[in-house]
Design a protein around this motif. Structure first.
Motif, PDB file in Angstrom:
ATOM      1  N   VAL A   1     -20.910 -22.321 -28.014  1.00  0.00           N
ATOM      2  CA  VAL A   1     -20.928 -21.675 -26.706  1.00  0.00           C
ATOM      3  C   VAL A   1     -19.692 -20.804 -26.630  1.00  0.00           C
ATOM      4  O   VAL A   1     -18.601 -21.206 -27.060  1.00  0.00           O
ATOM      5  N   LEU A   2     -19.877 -19.591 -26.091  1.00  0.00           N
ATOM      6  CA  LEU A   2     -18.777 -18.650 -25.951  1.00  0.00           C
ATOM      7  C   LEU A   2     -18.519 -18.337 -24.489  1.00  0.00           C
ATOM      8  O   LEU A   2     -19.463 -18.188 -23.708  1.00  0.00           O
ATOM      9  N   LEU A   3     -17.244 -18.241 -24.152  1.00  0.00           N
ATOM     10  CA  LEU A   3     -16.800 -17.799 -22.840  1.00  0.00           C
ATOM     11  C   LEU A   3     -15.960 -16.558 -23.095  1.00  0.00           C
ATOM     12  O   LEU A   3     -14.937 -16.633 -23.784  1.00  0.00           O
ATOM     13  N   ASN A   4     -16.419 -15.421 -22.595  1.00  0.00           N
ATOM     14  CA  ASN A   4     -15.728 -14.152 -22.852  1.00  0.00           C
ATOM     15  C   ASN A   4     -15.502 -13.945 -24.349  1.00  0.00           C
ATOM     16  O   ASN A   4     -14.408 -13.603 -24.792  1.00  0.00           O
ATOM     17  N   ASP A   5     -16.536 -14.199 -25.146  1.00  0.00           N
ATOM     18  CA  ASP A   5     -16.536 -14.031 -26.604  1.00  0.00           C
ATOM     19  C   ASP A   5     -15.599 -14.977 -27.346  1.00  0.00           C
ATOM     20  O   ASP A   5     -15.339 -14.792 -28.528  1.00  0.00           O
ATOM     21  N   GLU A   6     -15.090 -16.008 -26.675  1.00  0.00           N
ATOM     22  CA  GLU A   6     -14.244 -17.016 -27.313  1.00  0.00           C
ATOM     23  C   GLU A   6     -15.045 -18.307 -27.459  1.00  0.00           C
ATOM     24  O   GLU A   6     -15.661 -18.776 -26.499  1.00  0.00           O
ATOM     25  N   VAL A   7     -15.044 -18.889 -28.663  1.00  0.00           N
ATOM     26  CA  VAL A   7     -15.766 -20.136 -28.910  1.00  0.00           C
ATOM     27  C   VAL A   7     -15.090 -21.262 -28.134  1.00  0.00           C
ATOM     28  O   VAL A   7     -13.897 -21.521 -28.317  1.00  0.00           O
ATOM     29  N   VAL A   8     -15.875 -21.914 -27.266  1.00  0.00           N
ATOM     30  CA  VAL A   8     -15.326 -22.999 -26.436  1.00  0.00           C
ATOM     31  C   VAL A   8     -16.151 -24.284 -26.517  1.00  0.00           C
ATOM     32  O   VAL A   8     -15.771 -25.302 -25.927  1.00  0.00           O
ATOM     33  N   GLY A   9     -17.270 -24.266 -27.232  1.00  0.00           N
ATOM     34  CA  GLY A   9     -18.094 -25.453 -27.359  1.00  0.00           C
ATOM     35  C   GLY A   9     -18.871 -25.456 -28.656  1.00  0.00           C
ATOM     36  O   GLY A   9     -19.138 -24.391 -29.227  1.00  0.00           O
ATOM     37  N   PHE A  10     -19.226 -26.654 -29.130  1.00  0.00           N
ATOM     38  CA  PHE A  10     -19.946 -26.807 -30.398  1.00  0.00           C
ATOM     39  C   PHE A  10     -20.792 -28.075 -30.335  1.00  0.00           C
ATOM     40  O   PHE A  10     -20.366 -29.090 -29.771  1.00  0.00           O
ATOM     41  N   ALA A  11     -21.987 -28.012 -30.898  1.00  0.00           N
ATOM     42  CA  ALA A  11     -22.849 -29.192 -31.032  1.00  0.00           C
ATOM     43  C   ALA A  11     -23.910 -28.920 -32.090  1.00  0.00           C
ATOM     44  O   ALA A  11     -24.098 -27.774 -32.519  1.00  0.00           O
ATOM     45  N   ASN A  12     -24.606 -29.993 -32.492  1.00  0.00           N
ATOM     46  CA  ASN A  12     -25.697 -29.871 -33.453  1.00  0.00           C
ATOM     47  C   ASN A  12     -26.612 -31.081 -33.306  1.00  0.00           C
ATOM     48  O   ASN A  12     -26.430 -31.903 -32.417  1.00  0.00           O
ATOM     49  N   TYR A  13     -27.592 -31.180 -34.200  1.00  0.00           N
ATOM     50  CA  TYR A  13     -28.477 -32.337 -34.246  1.00  0.00           C
ATOM     51  C   TYR A  13     -28.190 -33.082 -35.542  1.00  0.00           C
ATOM     52  O   TYR A  13     -28.228 -32.497 -36.618  1.00  0.00           O
ATOM     53  N   TYR A  14     -27.925 -34.391 -35.446  1.00  0.00           N
ATOM     54  CA  TYR A  14     -27.658 -35.163 -36.655  1.00  0.00           C
ATOM     55  C   TYR A  14     -28.926 -35.806 -37.204  1.00  0.00           C
ATOM     56  O   TYR A  14     -28.958 -36.231 -38.358  1.00  0.00           O
ATOM     57  N   GLN A  15     -29.962 -35.878 -36.401  1.00  0.00           N
ATOM     58  CA  GLN A  15     -31.286 -36.315 -36.845  1.00  0.00           C
ATOM     59  C   GLN A  15     -32.302 -35.466 -36.106  1.00  0.00           C
ATOM     60  O   GLN A  15     -32.069 -35.059 -34.970  1.00  0.00           O
ATOM     61  N   TRP A  16     -33.435 -35.243 -36.752  1.00  0.00           N
ATOM     62  CA  TRP A  16     -34.506 -34.522 -36.096  1.00  0.00           C
ATOM     63  C   TRP A  16     -35.804 -34.799 -36.832  1.00  0.00           C
ATOM     64  O   TRP A  16     -35.820 -35.025 -38.035  1.00  0.00           O
ATOM     65  N   GLN A  17     -36.846 -34.840 -36.078  1.00  0.00           N
ATOM     66  CA  GLN A  17     -38.183 -34.961 -36.627  1.00  0.00           C
ATOM     67  C   GLN A  17     -39.034 -33.990 -35.829  1.00  0.00           C
ATOM     68  O   GLN A  17     -39.314 -34.228 -34.647  1.00  0.00           O
ATOM     69  N   GLU A  18     -39.359 -32.878 -36.469  1.00  0.00           N
ATOM     70  CA  GLU A  18     -40.052 -31.799 -35.783  1.00  0.00           C
ATOM     71  C   GLU A  18     -41.286 -32.325 -35.061  1.00  0.00           C
ATOM     72  O   GLU A  18     -42.053 -33.109 -35.594  1.00  0.00           O
TER      73      GLU A  18
END
Length: 162
Positions: free
Chosen positions: A59-76
């Protein structure tokens, strides 16, 4: 709170690694967001998470990275499990995590056709537990884990229909 129109998001890129590695301010914070990592978080550990996981997003606020996440498991078509939720220290308490989780839910629903989102949150992570509860996540299991200093911790597993 920052209004959502001031925020944007995109897939995480190699240029983000150094910035993301600065988000965790203590070994305890790191344990809550990335229990398999060792303190201090390094760009190489972030890169490893991105390589082994799916949907790494910033996630960016005024083009600055301020957040991060992902999926550690997934089953489509079934579920995604949210992980590595991290927010920059100077952006905390402003709605970034809430926005990030909503983005991750939408991506899980549209890109992986997930019907449910799962996540795990340690008992000591009060801010996380309160946020997830406010967003509609319900506990379904508690699993015993060990902290880096050898103490017992409860990992509360939660989920939500998408």
């Amino acid at each position: 709170m920052i209004t959502p129109h001031r925020l944007s998001h995109r897939p995480a890129e190699a240029r983000d690694l150094l910035i993301i590695a600065t988000f965790m301010q203590s070994a305890e914070e790191l344990f809550y967001s990335y229990p398999k990592a060792s303190w201090p978080l390094t760009p190489a550990q972030v890169a490893d998470a991105i390589d082994k996981r799916c949907g790494s997003t910033v996630v960016l606020l005024n083009d600055e990275v301020v957040g991060f996440a992902n999926y550690y498991q997934w089953q489509e078509g079934l579920y995604c499990a949210l992980g590595n939720v991290m927010v920059a220290p100077n952006a905390r308490g402003k709605g970034i995590a809430r926005h990030l989780i909503m983005i991750m839910e939408e991506q899980a629903r549209t890109q992986l056709r997930a019907k449910r989102m799962r996540l795990s949150c340690f008992n000591g992570n009060t801010a996380g537990l309160l946020l997830y509860s406010q967003l509609g996540y319900k506990p379904y299991a508690i699993v015993e884990r060990e902290t880096p200093d050898g103490m017992r911790a409860a990992l509360i597993q939660m989920d939500k229909a998408l």
